[in-house]
Write a protein that holds these residues in place. Structure first.
Motif, PDB file in Angstrom:
ATOM      1  N   GLY A 139       0.796  -1.219   0.000  1.00  0.00           N
ATOM      2  CA  GLY A 139       0.000   0.000   0.000  1.00  0.00           C
ATOM      3  C   GLY A 139       0.827   1.266   0.000  1.00  0.00           C
ATOM      4  O   GLY A 139       0.411   2.284  -0.526  1.00  0.00           O
ATOM      5  N   GLN A 140       2.026   1.211   0.574  1.00  0.00           N
ATOM      6  CA  GLN A 140       2.861   2.406   0.674  1.00  0.00           C
ATOM      7  C   GLN A 140       4.262   2.082   0.190  1.00  0.00           C
ATOM      8  O   GLN A 140       4.880   1.121   0.660  1.00  0.00           O
ATOM      9  N   VAL A 141       4.756   2.848  -0.753  1.00  0.00           N
ATOM     10  CA  VAL A 141       6.111   2.667  -1.259  1.00  0.00           C
ATOM     11  C   VAL A 141       6.929   3.899  -0.903  1.00  0.00           C
ATOM     12  O   VAL A 141       6.562   5.016  -1.253  1.00  0.00           O
ATOM     13  N   SER A 142       8.027   3.669  -0.195  1.00  0.00           N
ATOM     14  CA  SER A 142       8.883   4.786   0.213  1.00  0.00           C
ATOM     15  C   SER A 142      10.085   4.853  -0.729  1.00  0.00           C
ATOM     16  O   SER A 142      10.843   3.886  -0.855  1.00  0.00           O
ATOM     17  N   PHE A 143      10.235   5.991  -1.398  1.00  0.00           N
ATOM     18  CA  PHE A 143      11.366   6.184  -2.302  1.00  0.00           C
ATOM     19  C   PHE A 143      12.463   6.938  -1.553  1.00  0.00           C
ATOM     20  O   PHE A 143      12.358   8.138  -1.302  1.00  0.00           O
ATOM     21  N   ASP A 144      13.512   6.209  -1.184  1.00  0.00           N
ATOM     22  CA  ASP A 144      14.646   6.823  -0.496  1.00  0.00           C
ATOM     23  C   ASP A 144      15.596   7.353  -1.567  1.00  0.00           C
ATOM     24  O   ASP A 144      16.376   6.596  -2.147  1.00  0.00           O
ATOM     25  N   THR A 145      15.515   8.645  -1.813  1.00  0.00           N
ATOM     26  CA  THR A 145      16.277   9.216  -2.929  1.00  0.00           C
ATOM     27  C   THR A 145      17.776   9.244  -2.672  1.00  0.00           C
ATOM     28  O   THR A 145      18.547   9.513  -3.584  1.00  0.00           O
ATOM     29  N   THR A 146      18.201   8.974  -1.448  1.00  0.00           N
ATOM     30  CA  THR A 146      19.642   8.994  -1.159  1.00  0.00           C
ATOM     31  C   THR A 146      20.291   7.621  -1.339  1.00  0.00           C
ATOM     32  O   THR A 146      21.488   7.537  -1.593  1.00  0.00           O
ATOM     33  N   THR A 147      19.528   6.555  -1.196  1.00  0.00           N
ATOM     34  CA  THR A 147      20.117   5.214  -1.271  1.00  0.00           C
ATOM     35  C   THR A 147      19.567   4.370  -2.417  1.00  0.00           C
ATOM     36  O   THR A 147      20.212   3.396  -2.809  1.00  0.00           O
ATOM     37  N   GLU A 148      18.419   4.711  -2.975  1.00  0.00           N
ATOM     38  CA  GLU A 148      17.868   3.899  -4.056  1.00  0.00           C
ATOM     39  C   GLU A 148      18.779   3.989  -5.277  1.00  0.00           C
ATOM     40  O   GLU A 148      19.106   5.082  -5.731  1.00  0.00           O
ATOM     41  N   PRO A 149      19.213   2.849  -5.829  1.00  0.00           N
ATOM     42  CA  PRO A 149      20.125   2.899  -6.984  1.00  0.00           C
ATOM     43  C   PRO A 149      19.439   3.467  -8.215  1.00  0.00           C
ATOM     44  O   PRO A 149      18.235   3.307  -8.408  1.00  0.00           O
ATOM     45  N   ASP A 150      20.239   4.146  -9.037  1.00  0.00           N
ATOM     46  CA  ASP A 150      19.718   4.607 -10.320  1.00  0.00           C
ATOM     47  C   ASP A 150      20.188   3.646 -11.414  1.00  0.00           C
ATOM     48  O   ASP A 150      20.800   2.609 -11.132  1.00  0.00           O
ATOM     49  N   LEU A 151      19.874   3.970 -12.652  1.00  0.00           N
ATOM     50  CA  LEU A 151      20.234   3.077 -13.749  1.00  0.00           C
ATOM     51  C   LEU A 151      21.749   2.910 -13.866  1.00  0.00           C
ATOM     52  O   LEU A 151      22.240   1.818 -14.162  1.00  0.00           O
ATOM     53  N   LEU A 152      22.498   3.976 -13.604  1.00  0.00           N
ATOM     54  CA  LEU A 152      23.960   3.885 -13.670  1.00  0.00           C
ATOM     55  C   LEU A 152      24.485   2.923 -12.614  1.00  0.00           C
ATOM     56  O   LEU A 152      25.405   2.140 -12.878  1.00  0.00           O
ATOM     57  N   ASP A 153      23.920   2.976 -11.403  1.00  0.00           N
ATOM     58  CA  ASP A 153      24.315   2.020 -10.360  1.00  0.00           C
ATOM     59  C   ASP A 153      24.045   0.590 -10.804  1.00  0.00           C
ATOM     60  O   ASP A 153      24.877  -0.306 -10.605  1.00  0.00           O
ATOM     61  N   ASP A 154      22.870   0.376 -11.394  1.00  0.00           N
ATOM     62  CA  ASP A 154      22.511  -0.977 -11.822  1.00  0.00           C
ATOM     63  C   ASP A 154      23.420  -1.460 -12.940  1.00  0.00           C
ATOM     64  O   ASP A 154      23.810  -2.632 -12.975  1.00  0.00           O
ATOM     65  N   MET A 155      23.770  -0.581 -13.873  1.00  0.00           N
ATOM     66  CA  MET A 155      24.666  -0.971 -14.953  1.00  0.00           C
ATOM     67  C   MET A 155      26.049  -1.331 -14.419  1.00  0.00           C
ATOM     68  O   MET A 155      26.641  -2.350 -14.803  1.00  0.00           O
ATOM     69  N   LEU A 156      26.567  -0.518 -13.505  1.00  0.00           N
ATOM     70  CA  LEU A 156      27.870  -0.815 -12.913  1.00  0.00           C
ATOM     71  C   LEU A 156      27.807  -2.106 -12.098  1.00  0.00           C
ATOM     72  O   LEU A 156      28.768  -2.882 -12.070  1.00  0.00           O
ATOM     73  N   GLY A 157      26.667  -2.326 -11.436  1.00  0.00           N
ATOM     74  CA  GLY A 157      26.521  -3.553 -10.669  1.00  0.00           C
ATOM     75  C   GLY A 157      26.569  -4.784 -11.550  1.00  0.00           C
ATOM     76  O   GLY A 157      27.182  -5.799 -11.186  1.00  0.00           O
ATOM     77  N   LEU A 158      25.927  -4.719 -12.711  1.00  0.00           N
ATOM     78  CA  LEU A 158      25.967  -5.847 -13.637  1.00  0.00           C
ATOM     79  C   LEU A 158      27.378  -6.067 -14.170  1.00  0.00           C
ATOM     80  O   LEU A 158      27.846  -7.208 -14.267  1.00  0.00           O
ATOM     81  N   VAL A 159      28.052  -4.974 -14.526  1.00  0.00           N
ATOM     82  CA  VAL A 159      29.425  -5.104 -15.016  1.00  0.00           C
ATOM     83  C   VAL A 159      30.311  -5.691 -13.922  1.00  0.00           C
ATOM     84  O   VAL A 159      31.189  -6.519 -14.180  1.00  0.00           O
ATOM     85  N   GLY A 160      30.075  -5.271 -12.680  1.00  0.00           N
ATOM     86  CA  GLY A 160      30.877  -5.761 -11.564  1.00  0.00           C
ATOM     87  C   GLY A 160      30.732  -7.242 -11.303  1.00  0.00           C
ATOM     88  O   GLY A 160      31.568  -7.838 -10.608  1.00  0.00           O
TER      89      GLY A 160
END
Length: 265
Positions: free
Chosen positions: A156-177
């Motif tokens: 019912g409630q989704v909290s978007f933590d804008t300081t820790t939620e990964p963005d697309l660049l984080d996800d891309m680097l994570g896959l490469v890693g």
């Protein structure tokens, strides 16, 4: 994907998988009608204004589908974070809306536009076009129904933590890693994104503008290679502006909802 017992994760991934089939059907429709001349000459939606919708869908979908695919593969564990699941559902929704608009305009063109080749009404080309449009539309409707179900079972409630939620660049680097030995590449890039004065996270609008310019120039080069030199320089500039403008608008529309690039800390 890891099997999940979480209802939200299961429903989100089911909708995303169904949407992937709709995207593949749209890609087949696009390739057949735009790259096979024998079919294109009989297509009622091969010319403007119908072709404008197809062209911008071809710009829009790779960005949205690519971002959603990367996020889905990166977060393939047994349970999605609520915010990540919401981003994936948003990408699926935008993709399906784009496909739906394209299918609707194609179907309308089939009904109201006089065929470029009247003989096509009696040969296999019109049947092929109609079949591809129908299959794409049905798959999009099915994926849309599964997406609605996924939204209904979400928390019912989704909290978007804008300081820790990964963005697309984080996800891309994570896959490469995840590739053995890639850490030596990932760490400097991650440090650059976090600390550099020219990081895309510090200049998100400028990054979008640069991406739009590169896309416009790339389209001109691709067109010159595939279809020959441009008729005139103004035409070259016009198509570069139309392509780059489309990329910029799509980037600005999806930047926040899909969390393509988060703001610098």
């Amino acid at each position: 994907m890891t099997a999940s017992s979480d209802p939200t994760t299961r429903a989100t991934r089911l909708a995303a998988n169904a949407a992937a089939f709709a995207v593949l059907a749209w890609a087949a429709l696009f390739l057949v009608t735009k790259q096979i001349y024998w079919v294109e000459t009989a297509s009622p939606f091969a010319n403007d204004p119908w072709d404008i919708v197809v062209s911008y869908a071809a710009i829009f979908l790779p960005i949205v589908v690519g971002a959603t695919f990367v996020r889905s593969i990166r977060h393939r564990g047994p349970q999605l974070e609520p915010a990540t699941a919401r981003r994936i559902r948003t990408g699926v929704a935008i993709s399906l809306l784009t496909i739906g608009l394209n299918v609707a305009t194609d179907a309308l063109a089939v009904l109201v536009v006089r065929l470029p080749e009247p003989a096509a009404t009696t040969d296999v080309r019109l049947a092929l076009l109609g079949g591809l449009v129908t299959v794409t539309g049905l798959l999009a409707i099915l994926a849309g129904a599964l997406l609605v179900r996924a939204y209904r079972v979400r928390p019912g409630q989704v909290s978007f933590d804008t300081t820790t939620e990964p963005d697309l660049l984080d996800d891309m680097l994570g896959l490469v890693g995840e590739v053995p030995g890639a850490a030596r590449v990932v760490r400097p890039l991650d440090r650059f994104l976090a600390t550099s004065a020219v990081s895309p996270r510090r200049h998100r609008l400028i990054f979008g503008l640069l991406a739009a310019v590169v896309a416009g120039l790339a389209f001109d080069v691709w067109h010159a290679i595939v279809e020959g030199p441009w008729a005139s320089f103004p035409v070259l500039l016009l198509f570069a502006a139309l392509t780059g403008g489309g990329v910029l608008v799509i980037y600005l529309i999806t930047l926040v909802p899909l969390r393509l690039i988060r703001p610098a800390s």
